[in-house]
Scaffold this active site. Sequence first.
Site, PDB file in Angstrom:
ATOM      1  N   GLU A 193      90.754  99.721  92.071  1.00 18.05           N
ATOM      2  CA  GLU A 193      91.738  99.648  90.988  1.00 18.05           C
ATOM      3  C   GLU A 193      93.156  99.611  91.553  1.00 18.05           C
ATOM      4  OE1 GLU A 193      94.293 101.854  88.065  1.00 18.05           O
ATOM      5  OE2 GLU A 193      93.677 102.376  90.110  1.00 18.05           O
ATOM      6  N   TRP A 194      93.246  99.551  92.884  1.00 19.16           N
ATOM      7  CA  TRP A 194      94.497  99.369  93.638  1.00 19.16           C
ATOM      8  C   TRP A 194      95.448 100.561  93.517  1.00 19.16           C
ATOM      9  CZ3 TRP A 194      95.102  94.707  89.960  1.00 19.16           C
ATOM     10  CH2 TRP A 194      94.073  93.791  90.181  1.00 19.16           C
ATOM     11  N   GLY A 195      94.965 101.715  93.032  1.00 15.02           N
ATOM     12  CA  GLY A 195      95.829 102.886  92.919  1.00 15.02           C
ATOM     13  C   GLY A 195      96.798 102.826  91.744  1.00 15.02           C
TER      14      GLY A 195
ATOM     15  N   ASP B 207      96.370  95.648  98.130  1.00 11.38           N
ATOM     16  CA  ASP B 207      95.622  94.901  99.156  1.00 11.38           C
ATOM     17  C   ASP B 207      96.288  94.950 100.530  1.00 11.38           C
ATOM     18  OD1 ASP B 207      94.201  94.178  96.908  1.00 11.38           O
ATOM     19  OD2 ASP B 207      93.962  92.103  97.552  1.00 11.38           O
TER      20      ASP B 207
ATOM     21  N   ASP C   8      86.242  95.547  91.066  1.00 13.28           N
ATOM     22  CA  ASP C   8      87.666  95.199  91.112  1.00 13.28           C
ATOM     23  C   ASP C   8      88.328  95.351  89.739  1.00 13.28           C
ATOM     24  OD1 ASP C   8      89.991  94.275  92.353  1.00 13.28           O
ATOM     25  OD2 ASP C   8      88.962  92.642  93.372  1.00 13.28           O
TER      26      ASP C   8
HETATM   27  C1  GLA Z   1      91.410  91.939  94.972  1.00  9.08           C
HETATM   28  C2  GLA Z   1      90.892  93.093  95.836  1.00  9.08           C
HETATM   29  C3  GLA Z   1      90.551  92.552  97.200  1.00  9.08           C
HETATM   30  C4  GLA Z   1      89.503  91.451  97.097  1.00  9.08           C
HETATM   31  C5  GLA Z   1      90.001  90.352  96.157  1.00  9.08           C
HETATM   32  C6  GLA Z   1      88.917  89.353  95.830  1.00  9.08           C
HETATM   33  O1  GLA Z   1      92.629  91.446  95.424  1.00  9.08           O
HETATM   34  O2  GLA Z   1      91.836  94.119  95.909  1.00  9.08           O
HETATM   35  O3  GLA Z   1      90.059  93.595  98.044  1.00  9.08           O
HETATM   36  O4  GLA Z   1      88.302  91.993  96.618  1.00  9.08           O
HETATM   37  O5  GLA Z   1      90.460  90.888  94.924  1.00  9.08           O
HETATM   38  O6  GLA Z   1      89.345  88.329  94.982  1.00  9.08           O
END
Ligand code: GLA
Length: 392
Positions: free
Chosen positions: A166-168, A189, A132
């Site tokens: 890394e969420w893009g 997310d 993450d």
């Molecule tokens: C981030 C990630 C999620 C999850 C949470 C856990 O938000 O994007 O997929 O793993 O952390 O805390």
Amino acid sequence: MFATGSRALAATPPMGWNSWNAFSCAVTEEDIRSAADRLVETGLRDAGYEYLVVDDCWMDDELDDGYLRPHPEDFPSGIEALAEYVHDRDLKFGIYSSAGRVTCQGYPASLGHERKHARQFADWGVDYLKYDNCGDHEGKDALARYSAMGKALAKVDRDIVYSICEWGRNEPWRWGRNAGGHLWRATHDIVAKWSTEDTEFGLGIADIIDQMDDRDIAPSHGPGGWNDPDMLQIGNGPDSGQSKLEDVTVERGLTPAEERTHFSFWCLFAAPLMAGNDLVEMDDRTLALLTNEDAVAINQDPLGIQGTRDGRLGETEVWSKRLTDGRCAVILFNRGRTPATIETTVETVDMSVDAATYTVEDVWEDDEWQTSGTLHATVDPHDVALFRVSPE
Ligand code: GLA
């Protein structure tokens, strides 16, 4: 640079189950054991869902000489024993850490300890790491932080699928492979909702579908390196997952049509398929959706192409992707609030072979017919028709 065989890892999009969407931070080793048992009993494992991944909150509050320790109350048997339990059921075991000082829930993470932690994961029998983006980055950019773990994983004597989360933010589709990644989150997310407002946490299904196309990332996607639109929310109602976290308020829940749309698009995208529902509570409809053989085959097609949008008309859309053997998968998508008849032709979709006749298999209606080129269906609101089209 990479361990022998690592390129054969994730040759098709990884499939499995992850604890986050159903359990969030309340996960325990008992939940993981039950999930392992249920993956086997329900047939999910045999349908392809092989990685069982423990997400955030498995670790203790402090590192021990730089090493991670499992939480003494929630994971008292330790991670090695848990991995063994999972392996004994012919499943693969995955774990979570972050490329920062702490995880998203504030537990110790791996920045600055990459080699130690990679060795620890390998010794424990870990087959998959979700990594993450939370915690202090200590001034390091994403490529440096994610490559440090990629290199550390490549040095251990074990094949470990590396899932970059890394969420893009920094366009990981450009550098994910070079960082050693096998998949990288392309979007923020997911929440179990059709779409979210800007002020709400996370993204709904329709928001993610749009971003996967708008970002023009399909060219970076393929065997060994996948754009990841996040894990599945199928089977997750109002009380699941992040809704248990105090600082996240989202009213949630998808209709059966929306769940079908969610799964169909993740199959068309050749997205990693990580189920995220409570497998003990799972109903038959959820299981049938997750295990539909034709949909899963479209997802796992060896070409590994991310489907894209071919056209829009009002609130209706046509999407497609090429499959092996000259075949093609097509989605007719109705975003609107009333049923719509959607029509297209084989010339419009990503069909590489010309023929006088094509066979159309309707995945959700379990029906089949022949056409000289027209494809159409009447589609309910927020629903899809998913076709596999084969030249004869
Ligand atoms: C981030 C990630 C999620 C999850 C949470 C856990 O938000 O994007 O997929 O793993 O952390 O805390």
